[in-house]
Design an enzyme around this catalytic site. Structure first.
Site, PDB file in Angstrom:
ATOM      1  N   THR A 164       0.857  -1.197   0.000  1.00  0.00           N
ATOM      2  CA  THR A 164       0.000   0.000   0.000  1.00  0.00           C
ATOM      3  C   THR A 164       0.887   1.238   0.000  1.00  0.00           C
ATOM      4  O   THR A 164       1.579   1.515   0.985  1.00  0.00           O
ATOM      5  CB  THR A 164      -0.914   0.030   1.245  1.00  0.00           C
ATOM      6  OG1 THR A 164      -1.670  -1.171   1.286  1.00  0.00           O
ATOM      7  CG2 THR A 164      -1.847   1.238   1.191  1.00  0.00           C
ATOM      8  N   LYS A 239      -7.101   2.017  -2.995  1.00  0.00           N
ATOM      9  CA  LYS A 239      -6.713   1.403  -1.713  1.00  0.00           C
ATOM     10  C   LYS A 239      -6.696   2.447  -0.595  1.00  0.00           C
ATOM     11  O   LYS A 239      -7.153   2.186   0.524  1.00  0.00           O
ATOM     12  CB  LYS A 239      -5.335   0.743  -1.880  1.00  0.00           C
ATOM     13  CG  LYS A 239      -4.728   0.188  -0.613  1.00  0.00           C
ATOM     14  CD  LYS A 239      -5.545  -0.933  -0.016  1.00  0.00           C
ATOM     15  CE  LYS A 239      -4.961  -1.377   1.329  1.00  0.00           C
ATOM     16  NZ  LYS A 239      -5.899  -2.206   2.092  1.00  0.00           N
ATOM     17  N   LYS A 307      -0.149   5.296   8.511  1.00  0.00           N
ATOM     18  CA  LYS A 307       0.513   5.620   7.231  1.00  0.00           C
ATOM     19  C   LYS A 307      -0.531   5.796   6.126  1.00  0.00           C
ATOM     20  O   LYS A 307      -0.480   6.740   5.330  1.00  0.00           O
ATOM     21  CB  LYS A 307       1.488   4.487   6.895  1.00  0.00           C
ATOM     22  CG  LYS A 307       2.164   4.528   5.542  1.00  0.00           C
ATOM     23  CD  LYS A 307       1.685   3.495   4.534  1.00  0.00           C
ATOM     24  CE  LYS A 307       1.609   2.083   4.962  1.00  0.00           C
ATOM     25  NZ  LYS A 307       1.057   1.150   3.946  1.00  0.00           N
TER      26      LYS A 307
HETATM   27  N1  LIG Z   1      -1.461  -6.425   7.582  1.00  0.00           N
HETATM   28  C1  LIG Z   1      -2.557  -6.144   6.879  1.00  0.00           C
HETATM   29  O1  LIG Z   1      -3.676  -6.427   7.314  1.00  0.00           O
HETATM   30  C2  LIG Z   1      -2.471  -5.475   5.553  1.00  0.00           C
HETATM   31  C3  LIG Z   1      -1.365  -4.762   5.144  1.00  0.00           C
HETATM   32  N2  LIG Z   1      -1.375  -4.147   3.912  1.00  0.00           N
HETATM   33  C4  LIG Z   1      -0.221  -3.414   3.434  1.00  0.00           C
HETATM   34  O2  LIG Z   1       0.720  -4.369   2.999  1.00  0.00           O
HETATM   35  C5  LIG Z   1       2.056  -3.930   3.259  1.00  0.00           C
HETATM   36  C6  LIG Z   1       2.750  -4.946   4.158  1.00  0.00           C
HETATM   37  O3  LIG Z   1       2.000  -5.061   5.341  1.00  0.00           O
HETATM   38  P1  LIG Z   1       2.370  -6.133   6.461  1.00  0.00           P
HETATM   39  O4  LIG Z   1       2.791  -7.394   5.857  1.00  0.00           O
HETATM   40  O5  LIG Z   1       1.217  -6.109   7.402  1.00  0.00           O
HETATM   41  O6  LIG Z   1       3.591  -5.393   7.145  1.00  0.00           O
HETATM   42  P2  LIG Z   1       4.799  -5.958   7.981  1.00  0.00           P
HETATM   43  O7  LIG Z   1       5.241  -4.795   8.796  1.00  0.00           O
HETATM   44  O8  LIG Z   1       4.457  -7.231   8.652  1.00  0.00           O
HETATM   45  O9  LIG Z   1       5.889  -6.295   6.850  1.00  0.00           O
HETATM   46  C7  LIG Z   1       6.565  -5.272   6.209  1.00  0.00           C
HETATM   47  C8  LIG Z   1       7.565  -5.861   5.226  1.00  0.00           C
HETATM   48  O10 LIG Z   1       8.316  -4.780   4.657  1.00  0.00           O
HETATM   49  C9  LIG Z   1       9.698  -5.034   4.873  1.00  0.00           C
HETATM   50  N3  LIG Z   1      10.425  -3.793   5.028  1.00  0.00           N
HETATM   51  C10 LIG Z   1      10.122  -2.758   5.845  1.00  0.00           C
HETATM   52  N4  LIG Z   1      11.011  -1.770   5.690  1.00  0.00           N
HETATM   53  C11 LIG Z   1      11.911  -2.199   4.769  1.00  0.00           C
HETATM   54  C12 LIG Z   1      13.060  -1.608   4.174  1.00  0.00           C
HETATM   55  N5  LIG Z   1      13.465  -0.380   4.494  1.00  0.00           N
HETATM   56  N6  LIG Z   1      13.724  -2.334   3.263  1.00  0.00           N
HETATM   57  C13 LIG Z   1      13.314  -3.569   2.919  1.00  0.00           C
HETATM   58  N7  LIG Z   1      12.240  -4.183   3.429  1.00  0.00           N
HETATM   59  C14 LIG Z   1      11.540  -3.495   4.354  1.00  0.00           C
HETATM   60  C15 LIG Z   1       9.750  -5.880   6.117  1.00  0.00           C
HETATM   61  O11 LIG Z   1      10.993  -6.540   6.213  1.00  0.00           O
HETATM   62  P3  LIG Z   1      11.558  -7.057   7.639  1.00  0.00           P
HETATM   63  O12 LIG Z   1      10.911  -8.376   7.870  1.00  0.00           O
HETATM   64  O13 LIG Z   1      13.017  -7.131   7.452  1.00  0.00           O
HETATM   65  O14 LIG Z   1      11.158  -6.031   8.659  1.00  0.00           O
HETATM   66  C16 LIG Z   1       8.574  -6.809   5.867  1.00  0.00           C
HETATM   67  O15 LIG Z   1       8.918  -7.796   4.948  1.00  0.00           O
HETATM   68  C17 LIG Z   1       1.901  -2.545   3.868  1.00  0.00           C
HETATM   69  O16 LIG Z   1       2.003  -1.595   2.838  1.00  0.00           O
HETATM   70  C18 LIG Z   1       0.498  -2.556   4.450  1.00  0.00           C
HETATM   71  O17 LIG Z   1      -0.045  -1.271   4.544  1.00  0.00           O
HETATM   72  C19 LIG Z   1      -2.417  -4.277   3.055  1.00  0.00           C
HETATM   73  C20 LIG Z   1      -3.523  -4.979   3.401  1.00  0.00           C
HETATM   74  C21 LIG Z   1      -3.650  -5.598   4.693  1.00  0.00           C
HETATM   75  O1  LIG Z   2      -4.669  -2.450   4.531  1.00  0.00           O
HETATM   76  C1  LIG Z   2      -5.240  -3.196   5.335  1.00  0.00           C
HETATM   77  C2  LIG Z   2      -6.593  -3.619   5.089  1.00  0.00           C
HETATM   78  C3  LIG Z   2      -7.147  -4.513   6.135  1.00  0.00           C
HETATM   79  C4  LIG Z   2      -8.469  -5.046   5.678  1.00  0.00           C
HETATM   80  O2  LIG Z   2      -8.900  -4.773   4.550  1.00  0.00           O
HETATM   81  O3  LIG Z   2      -9.076  -5.768   6.477  1.00  0.00           O
END
Ligand SMILES: NC(=O)C1=CN([C@@H]2O[C@H](COP(=O)(O)OP(=O)(O)OC[C@H]3O[C@@H](n4cnc5c(N)ncnc54)[C@H](OP(=O)(O)O)[C@@H]3O)[C@@H](O)[C@H]2O)C=CC1
Ligand SMILES: O=CCCC(=O)O
Length: 361
Positions: A164, A239, A307
Site C-alpha cells: 500500500t 486502496k 501511514k
Molecule cells: N497487515 C494487513 O492487514 C495489511 C497490510 N497491507 C499493506 O501491505 C504492506 C505490508 O503489510 P504487512 O505485511 O502487514 O507489514 P509488515 O510490517 O508485517 O511487513 C513489512 C515488510 O516490509 C519489509 N520492510 C520494511 N522496511 C523495509 C526496508 N526499508 N527495506 C526492505 N524491506 C523493508 C519488512 O521486512 P523485515 O521483515 O526485514 O522487517 C517486511 O517484509 C503494507 O504496505 C500494508 O499497509 C495491506 C492490506 C492488509
Molecule cells: O490495509 C489493510 C486492510 C485490512 C483489511 O482490509 O481488512
C-alpha cells in the site's frame, strides 16, 4: 471479454451460478464476466458474501489463462507477504523469496521456496516478481535502490507491487521498471492476515493490462476477486480511499465502545447490536470482542493504518477534497503511536481514547 461463468458443469459451478443469479436479482450493475471462486472455497455464510464479491462492473475474470507456468519472485515476507508467498508455493508455483530480515525466508525455504540474496537477483531469476513492503520508502528502496529489483528487470519480465503506497510512489516505480523494458502492475490488496492466509484477498490493480492478464491466475490463487482500474495510480488511490474509510470507522467504533461503557452499558452487547443492524461490518464483529477485552492481536499494524490515513490525506489535498473526519482519525492514530502502540493491531487506537479521557479527567 466473453462470459466464463460456467467453466465446468460441476456442483461448485452450479452453486456459484445460483449465487450469481441471486446477486443479479439484488444488484443490477453486476458484471457478467465475473466468475466467483468455487463455493467450497468460501469460509462461511457464502451466499451473503458472494453478493458483495460481485458488486462491480470492473471486477474481472481471467478467461484466457488457467495457469502461470513461469517462475515467481516474492519480496517482503511480513504479516501479508509470508502467507501470500506460502499460498503460491502450496499451489505448485516455482517461487524465489527475499526478505530484508533473512530468517523470515526460512519457513518458506523449508516448504520448497528458493532464496536469492537481493531483490535484483530475485527479479533477474524470475518472470514475475511480487513486492509486499511496508510503506513508500521501503517499496522505492527495494525496487529502485542499490541491488533493487529494477536492476534485475528486463523485457519479458513483470513487477507486481502489492504494497500500500501513494500514487506518486507507484508512478515512480512504474517509470523505473518501464525504463528497463519490463511491465508494471500495482495491485494493493483489501483484506488482512486471515484473508491472506485463506487466499481471499481483493486486488485493486492498475497498470499494464497484459501483465494483469498474465498474472491473473496467480491473483486468483491469492484472492477472491480482482479489479482492474486502468492507469497506474488508480489502484493506489482506491486502496487509500478504502483504508481512509476503514481508519475512521475504527476510530468511531472505539468511541462508541468507550461511551457505552461510561454510561453503564455492556460494550459486548453494543458489539452484538451493531452486528445486527444497518451499520454492521465484518470488521466490527471480528475486532469488537477483543477490543472489549483490551486485546489487540496484530493483523493490520496500527503504524500502517496511520501511514494509510496520512497518504489518503495527501491524496485528498492533491484534489482539494475536504476530509475532516479522516484528519481527526489520523490525529488519534498518531497519539496511539506516541503511546508505543505502532506494532499492535490498529484496533488498539481505542487505547489512545482511554488515555485521552484520563488526561482530561
Ligand atoms: N497487515 C494487513 O492487514 C495489511 C497490510 N497491507 C499493506 O501491505 C504492506 C505490508 O503489510 P504487512 O505485511 O502487514 O507489514 P509488515 O510490517 O508485517 O511487513 C513489512 C515488510 O516490509 C519489509 N520492510 C520494511 N522496511 C523495509 C526496508 N526499508 N527495506 C526492505 N524491506 C523493508 C519488512 O521486512 P523485515 O521483515 O526485514 O522487517 C517486511 O517484509 C503494507 O504496505 C500494508 O499497509 C495491506 C492490506 C492488509
Ligand atoms: O490495509 C489493510 C486492510 C485490512 C483489511 O482490509 O481488512
Amino acid at each position: 471479454m466473453p462470459s466464463t461463468l460456467l467453466a465446468k458443469p460441476n456442483i461448485n459451478n452450479l452453486l456459484s451460478s445460483t449465487a450469481m443469479a441471486l446477486c443479479s436479482a439484488f444488484c443490477p450493475r453486476i458484471s457478467t464476466n465475473f466468475r466467483p471462486k468455487p463455493f467450497s472455497s468460501f469460509p462461511s455464510k457464502p451466499l451473503l458474501s458472494l453478493s458483495f464479491k460481485v458488486f462491480s462492473s470492473q471486477a474481472t475474470d481471467a478467461s484466457s489463462q488457467d495457469k502461470f507456468s513461469g517462475r515467481v519472485g516474492f519480496l517482503g515476507l511480513g504479516i501479508m507477504g509470508s502467507p501470500m508467498a506460502l499460498n503460491l508455493i502450496k499451489a505448485g508455483c516455482d517461487v524465489i523469496v527475499w526478505n530484508r530480515t533473512k530468517s523470515k525466508c526460512d519457513p518458506l525455504i523449508s516448504l520448497g521456496a528458493k532464496y536469492s540474496s537481493s531483490p535484483e537477483e530475485v527479479a533477474a531469476n524470475c518472470d514475475v516478481t511480487f513486492a509486499m513492503l511496508a510503506d513508500p520508502e521501503s517499496a522505492i528502496d527495494v525496487a529502485c535502490g542499490k541491488n533493487g529489483a529494477v536492476s534485475g528487470m528486463g523485457p519479458g519480465k513483470g513487477y507486481v507491487d502489492v504494497s500500500t503506497v501513494d500514487v506518486a510512489t507507484s508512478k515512480l516505480i512504474n517509470e523505473h521498471i518501464k525504463a528497463r523494458g519490463a511491465l508494471f502492475l500495482e495491485a494493493p490488496v483489501s483484506g488482512s492476515k486471515k484473508p491472506a492466509e485463506d487466499g481471499q484477498l481483493i486486488f485493486l490493480t492498475a497498470g499494464d493490462r497484459s501483465l494483469y492478464e498474465l498474472v491473473s491466475p496467480l491473483l486468483d490463487i491469492l484472492g477472491k476477486s480482482r479489479f482492474y482500474l486502468g492507469k497506474v495510480g488508480n489502484g493506489a488511490a482506491m486502496k487509500l480511499v478504502v483504508n481512509m474509510i476503514m481508519g475512521s470507522m475504527m476510530a468511531s467504533f472505539s468511541e462508541g465502545i468507550l461511551l457505552s461503557k461510561k454510561v453503564g452499558l455492556d460494550p459486548s452487547v453494543l458489539v452484538e447490536v451493531v452486528s445486527q443492524g444497518a451499520i454492521s461490518a465484518p470488521m466490527y464483529s471480528l475486532k469488537g470482542p477483543s477490543m472489549v477485552k483490551s486485546q489487540y492481536p496484530t493483523a493490520f499494524p496500527l503504524k500502517h493504518q496511520q501511514k494509510d490515513l496520512r497518504l489518503a490525506l495527501g491524496l485528498a489535498e492533491s484534489v482539494s477534497q475536504s476530509t475532516p473526519i479522516a484528519a481527526a482519525a489520523n490525529e488519534l492514530y498518531k497519539v496511539a503511536k506516541s503511546y508505543g502502540l505502532s506494532d499492535e493491531d490498529f484496533s488498539a487506537v481505542i487505547e489512545a481514547l482511554k488515555a485521552k479521557s484520563q488526561d482530561t479527567a
